[in-house]
Each structure stands twice: as C-alpha cells, then as structure tokens.
Design an enzyme around this catalytic site. Structure first.
Site, PDB file in Angstrom:
ATOM      1  N   ALA A   9       0.829  -1.203   0.000  1.00 46.37           N
ATOM      2  CA  ALA A   9       0.000   0.000   0.000  1.00 46.37           C
ATOM      3  C   ALA A   9       0.861   1.248   0.000  1.00 46.37           C
ATOM      4  CB  ALA A   9      -0.908   0.008   1.230  1.00 46.37           C
ATOM      5  N   ARG A  15      -3.239   9.799  -9.020  1.00 42.30           N
ATOM      6  CA  ARG A  15      -4.396   9.977  -9.917  1.00 42.30           C
ATOM      7  C   ARG A  15      -5.730  10.073  -9.184  1.00 42.30           C
ATOM      8  NH1 ARG A  15      -3.094   5.131 -13.803  1.00 42.30           N
ATOM      9  NH2 ARG A  15      -1.725   4.588 -12.057  1.00 42.30           N
ATOM     10  N   GLN A  73       7.916   1.828   3.608  1.00 44.68           N
ATOM     11  CA  GLN A  73       8.785   1.759   2.430  1.00 44.68           C
ATOM     12  C   GLN A  73       9.055   3.217   2.046  1.00 44.68           C
ATOM     13  OE1 GLN A  73       7.088   0.610  -1.339  1.00 44.68           O
ATOM     14  NE2 GLN A  73       9.001  -0.288  -2.081  1.00 44.68           N
ATOM     15  N   TYR A 100      -2.820  -6.616  -2.243  1.00 47.75           N
ATOM     16  CA  TYR A 100      -2.644  -5.212  -2.615  1.00 47.75           C
ATOM     17  C   TYR A 100      -3.732  -4.371  -1.955  1.00 47.75           C
ATOM     18  CZ  TYR A 100       0.712  -7.212  -5.722  1.00 47.75           C
ATOM     19  OH  TYR A 100       1.801  -7.908  -6.185  1.00 47.75           O
TER      20      TYR A 100
HETATM   21  C1  UD1 Z   1       2.186  -5.173 -11.064  1.00 48.50           C
HETATM   22  C2  UD1 Z   1       2.916  -6.437 -11.485  1.00 48.50           C
HETATM   23  C3  UD1 Z   1       2.286  -6.950 -12.767  1.00 48.50           C
HETATM   24  C4  UD1 Z   1       0.809  -7.200 -12.565  1.00 48.50           C
HETATM   25  C5  UD1 Z   1       0.140  -5.952 -12.042  1.00 48.50           C
HETATM   26  C6  UD1 Z   1      -1.301  -6.255 -11.644  1.00 48.50           C
HETATM   27  C7  UD1 Z   1       5.196  -6.173 -10.736  1.00 48.50           C
HETATM   28  C8  UD1 Z   1       6.588  -5.823 -11.124  1.00 48.50           C
HETATM   29  N1  UD1 Z   1       4.290  -6.100 -11.707  1.00 48.50           N
HETATM   30  O1  UD1 Z   1       2.432  -4.213 -12.053  1.00 48.50           O
HETATM   31  O2  UD1 Z   1       2.914  -8.154 -13.170  1.00 48.50           O
HETATM   32  O3  UD1 Z   1       0.223  -7.621 -13.784  1.00 48.50           O
HETATM   33  O4  UD1 Z   1       0.811  -5.457 -10.875  1.00 48.50           O
HETATM   34  O5  UD1 Z   1      -1.933  -5.053 -11.299  1.00 48.50           O
HETATM   35  O6  UD1 Z   1       4.978  -6.530  -9.601  1.00 48.50           O
HETATM   36  N2  UD1 Z   1       3.773  -0.752  -4.707  1.00 48.50           N
HETATM   37  C9  UD1 Z   1       4.420  -0.483  -3.519  1.00 48.50           C
HETATM   38  N3  UD1 Z   1       5.727  -0.123  -3.552  1.00 48.50           N
HETATM   39  C10 UD1 Z   1       6.431  -0.032  -4.698  1.00 48.50           C
HETATM   40  C11 UD1 Z   1       5.772  -0.315  -5.915  1.00 48.50           C
HETATM   41  C12 UD1 Z   1       4.443  -0.673  -5.884  1.00 48.50           C
HETATM   42  O7  UD1 Z   1       3.824  -0.555  -2.453  1.00 48.50           O
HETATM   43  O8  UD1 Z   1       7.618   0.291  -4.623  1.00 48.50           O
HETATM   44  C13 UD1 Z   1       2.373  -1.136  -4.678  1.00 48.50           C
HETATM   45  C14 UD1 Z   1       1.503  -0.103  -5.394  1.00 48.50           C
HETATM   46  O9  UD1 Z   1       0.987   0.832  -4.451  1.00 48.50           O
HETATM   47  C15 UD1 Z   1       0.408  -0.950  -5.977  1.00 48.50           C
HETATM   48  C16 UD1 Z   1       1.039  -2.313  -6.194  1.00 48.50           C
HETATM   49  O10 UD1 Z   1       2.210  -2.320  -5.390  1.00 48.50           O
HETATM   50  O11 UD1 Z   1      -0.676  -1.109  -5.079  1.00 48.50           O
HETATM   51  C17 UD1 Z   1       1.366  -2.599  -7.641  1.00 48.50           C
HETATM   52  O12 UD1 Z   1       2.288  -1.649  -8.087  1.00 48.50           O
HETATM   53  P1  UD1 Z   1       2.271  -1.071  -9.561  1.00 48.50           P
HETATM   54  O13 UD1 Z   1       3.421  -0.177  -9.734  1.00 48.50           O
HETATM   55  O14 UD1 Z   1       0.929  -0.541  -9.890  1.00 48.50           O
HETATM   56  O15 UD1 Z   1       2.539  -2.377 -10.394  1.00 48.50           O
HETATM   57  P2  UD1 Z   1       2.119  -2.642 -11.876  1.00 48.50           P
HETATM   58  O16 UD1 Z   1       3.039  -1.884 -12.767  1.00 48.50           O
HETATM   59  O17 UD1 Z   1       0.674  -2.423 -12.054  1.00 48.50           O
END
Ligand code: UD1
Ligand code: CA
Length: 452
Positions: A9, A15, A73, A100
């Site tokens: 989270a 957005r 984080q 998530y």
């Molecule tokens: C990610 C997956 C992808 C999947 C998709 C489904 C990875 C590399 N990719 O991509 O395979 O199809 O989700 O929706 O995992 N978050 C953190 N810290 C971070 C980065 C992200 O907490 O450093 C959280 C975000 O808040 C979010 C979730 O992780 O809730 C997913 O992150 P996001 O960057 O949206 O991943 P996607 O590019 O959508």
C-alpha cells in the site's frame, strides 16, 4: 502452518487527486485497505504487514488491530522491494500471502483456492486471462508449467500476445521468498525491483508454481482514480444485492440498493428501490421496505412495513409495526408490536408501547408512550428547556388531541384525554380530561379592514 499476509500500500495514488492515501478511499462502508485486511483475516492470517509509503499517521489512525504491523517503504523502488520491507518479520517456515491495498474485491473463496493450489515445497500464483492484457505482467509457460513473468515494458512482441496475466497476488514459503527477494536486481525497463522476477528464480530452483484463478476480473482490479473506484463500488453493491436475493429477499432493482455494512434477512423480505442500509441492520420475516429509505444500525421486526422516504437510525421497530411515509426515527427509539407512526413524525429516544399510534406531523422526544395511546396530529413534546432534556410519560389508552404541546417533565395518566390545541405543563391524572387553551369568543358586528 502459520500464515502471514503482506499488503502493499505504498503507492501515492496521485491519480486520485486527493490528500488521502489511496488505500483509504472507501468502497461502501470502509476503506479499500480495510476490505483487504478483512479478507486476510478471513483466511486465518496470523500476522498482517501493511507496507506503506505516504500518510503513515492517517493510515495508523484509521486502520487498527493487534495482528497488524505497519512497515514503511520510504522510497517506492518496486513491488519486490516493497515486499522485502516485511522480510525481517517473515518466518522461514510459514506461508506468506501477498495482497494489494487497492484491490479490495478479491473473494475469500478465491484466496482459499490459491492457498489450496500451493503444493508442499511449491508456490502459487493468482492469474487471470484478459481480453485486453495491456499493462499487465504476462505469465510465461513451458509445457504447461509456469516458468516466469515478463512485465509489459520488458516483453517481446511475441510475449505481448500472451493473455494470461499476473494479478500480483501470490503465496510462497517465507524462507524461499526472503531468499528470492534478496537476489532481485533492478536491471529492467523500469529500473525497479520486480516481485515478479521471483517466479523465474522459483522455477530455476525446481519449485512447482501452481496457479489459481478468480471467478471474475473485478476481484483482481485495483482503483487508481475515482472512476475506477466508482466501478468497484458498483461491483461491490451488485455483489451485496445478489447475496440478499440468494438469501431470499426480493429487490425491485438490484442496481438501486446500497449496503454499507451487514444486512441480515428473514424470509419474504421485500425492498423497493433506492434504499441505503448502513451498519448492522436486521430485517425479520415478511418485512417490506418502501422506496428511498435509509436504515442504519436498526432491527425491523416480523411483518413490519417501512413506507417510502423514511429514515431509521439506531432504533428497534417491533412486529407488525408501520412507519412512514416520511418518518424520521432517531436513535434510542423503540416501537413495540403493532405500533404505528405516519408521515412527518419524528421520534428520538422514545418508546411506543404496543398498539400506540402517531399518524401525522409530530415530534416525540424522550417520551414513554403507553399501550394503544393515540397521539393527535401536530403534537409536540417540549423536551428541551434550552439546557436540560426532560421526559414525557403518557399512560396506556390516553388520547392526545391534535396540536398539543406537552411541556416536559409531564405525566399524562392512563385513559386520560387532552383537548386539541392544549399546552399541557401540569400532570394529568388517570381518566381526566385536560383542556388548556383560551376560551373561544364569538364577536358580533366585526368589520374586516378595507384597503387604504
Ligand atoms: C504489477 C505487477 C504486474 C501485474 C500488475 C497487476 C510487478 C513488477 N508487476 O504491475 O505483473 O500484472 O501489478 O496489477 O509486480 N507498490 C508499492 N511499492 C512499490 C511499488 C508498488 O507498495 O515500490 C504497490 C503499489 O501501491 C500498488 C502495487 O504495489 O498497489 C502494484 O504496483 P504497480 O506499480 O501498480 O505495479 P504494476 O506496474 O501495475
Ligand atoms: Ca497497477
């Protein structure tokens, strides 16, 4: 075996255009992340680690529990890095489920499918086939077995044709997960530590990667903006409406009901359109709810009828009662069996005993109303002197004439009658008639004013 859940989270949710951290935006009665926490608890998690990046104080104020640990984080370096923030807490011999915070509608039964899909010594992935897989990580298989995940931005033209997508939700052994996470690199198109890279590591170690799938896509959808959030809300509401109908309620239109809490129902319950139910609401057998009612934390007894446009909060409505249209029943009200309130009646902290009636235009506050009392139209309990609240007690069988002001504290005896238009400030004994209004004078020879 114990189960820990890591909820990601940390995303800012730009957005959403909001000061609130994204995962605190609500679906129905609670924030998205609270739905996810509920799901985690429903699969008997022992510990929940919530990885956050922004709005830590707000999150900790809003989301609570002894089983909950907040893990910061500081920089969002990728989903793998995010899960790794929880590594110091994870045990080698437990299962770890990754969820998530902005994906609130995953069914508990789907998570259970994922948990039972995982083999001893293996891991499990929740995947979904999408008509338009753009943006998602693609599941790579060889001979049917999962061998890795490739992200959209790193995928070849051929890999982009794969329609089986990564939902992000997975289950792995804690020791394995920590080892894989510590070996991640950010040498990829986005310069991020991808959680998805652990799949190829698992495969190269000979770990069996099983898959499970949600019943519908909405279960694995997240909300990045308020349009998507509204879509989740509608999907959630339709799911609630379907639960009610499966349980036997008749809904005139399942698209026009909102449940923000729990509604329990008996048999033959009927609900007309545009009703909102909040908190804990129970509707007993044969209850009918008219259009546009709002019912909050209340119990409605067997055979009761709530007519349109009524608002009921923290109240108990007894068997075979009727209320409304346009009744406003406020906290602390108890209507006992066969009692009735009609249009534009407001009640607060009032008990109406069996068979009592207030048909029209009345305010009853801090009152005890006896059996079969009849309250005339326009009756007001004057329960507030500007400082203190006082009680009005009306005995069984009393008849309150229309347009009465009952100045509390005041007691009106059993079978007593008060004349219409009376201001009653002194107690009335059983069976007495009390009239307190100026005597009528009829004057002869009166001339109406003429225009000057
Ligand atoms: C990610 C997956 C992808 C999947 C998709 C489904 C990875 C590399 N990719 O991509 O395979 O199809 O989700 O929706 O995992 N978050 C953190 N810290 C971070 C980065 C992200 O907490 O450093 C959280 C975000 O808040 C979010 C979730 O992780 O809730 C997913 O992150 P996001 O960057 O949206 O991943 P996607 O590019 O959508
Ligand atoms: Ca995403």
């Amino acid at each position: 075996m114990s189960l820990s859940v890591v909820i990601l989270a940390a995303g800012k949710g730009t957005r959403m255009r909001s000061n609130l951290p994204k995962v605190l935006h609500p679906v129905a009665h609670q924030s998205m992340v609270e739905h996810v926490i509920d799901s985690a608890r429903s699969v008997n998690s022992d510990n929940i680690y919530l990885v956050y990046g922004f709005g830590g104080e707000l999150l900790q104020a809003r989301v609570q529990g002894d089983d909950l640990t907040f893990v910061e984080q500081k920089e969002q370096l990728g989903t793998g890095h995010a899960v790794d923030m929880a590594s110091p807490f994870l045990k080698d011999d437990e299962d770890v489920l990754v969820l998530y915070g902005d994906v609130p509608l995953t069914k508990v039964s789907t998570l259970e499918k994922l948990i039972s899909a995982k083999q001893d010594g293996g891991m499990a992935l929740l995947t979904v086939k999408l008509e338009n897989p753009t943006g998602y990580g693609r599941i790579m298989r060889l001979g049917g077995h999962v061998v890795g995940i490739v992200e959209q931005k790193d995928a070849s033209a051929e890999q982009l044709l794969i329609d089986e997508c990564n939902t992000g939700i997975l289950l792995a052994n804690g020791g394995d997960l920590k080892r894989w996470l510590s070996n991640l690199s950010n040498d990829n198109a986005q310069g991020e530590y991808y959680l998805t890279d652990i799949i190829a590591m698992a495969h190269s170690e000979g770990v069996e990667i099983s898959t499970a799938h949600p019943d519908t896509e909405i279960e694995v959808e997240g909300a990045n903006n308020r349009v998507q959030l509204a879509n989740l809300e509608r999907a959630y509401q339709l799911r609630k409406a379907e639960e009610l109908m499966i349980a036997g309620a008749s809904l005139r239109d399942p698209n026009r009901i909102d449940v923000r809490g729990n509604v329990t129902i008996g048999s033959e319950v009927q609900i007309d359109i545009n009703c909102i139910f909040e908190g804990e609401v129970s509707l007993a057998d044969d209850v009918t709810i008219g259009a546009n009612c709002i019912i909050i934390n209340s119990q409605i007894g067997k055979g009761a009828t709530i007519k349109p446009n009524s608002i009921i909060e923290n109240a108990q409505i007894g068997e075979a009662c009727s209320a409304g249209p346009f009744a406003r029943i406020r906290p602390g009200t108890v209507m006992k069996a066969d009692s009735h309130v009609g249009n534009f009646v407001e009640m607060k902290n009032t008990t109406m005993d069996e068979g009592a009636k207030a048909g029209h235009l009345t305010y009853l506050g801090d009152a005890e109303i006896g059996k079969k009392v009849n309250i005339g139209a326009g009756t007001i309990t004057c329960n507030y002197d500007g400082v203190n609240k006082s009680k009005t007690i009306i005995g069984d069988g009393a008849f309150i004439g229309s347009n009465a002001s009952l100045v509390a504290p005041v007691t009106i005896g059993k079978m007593a009658t008060t004349g219409a238009g009376s201001t009653i400030g002194k107690d009335v004994e059983d069976a007495q008639l009390a009239i307190a209004r100026p005597k009528q004078r009829n004057l002869d020879g009166w001339k109406r004013p003429t225009k000057k």
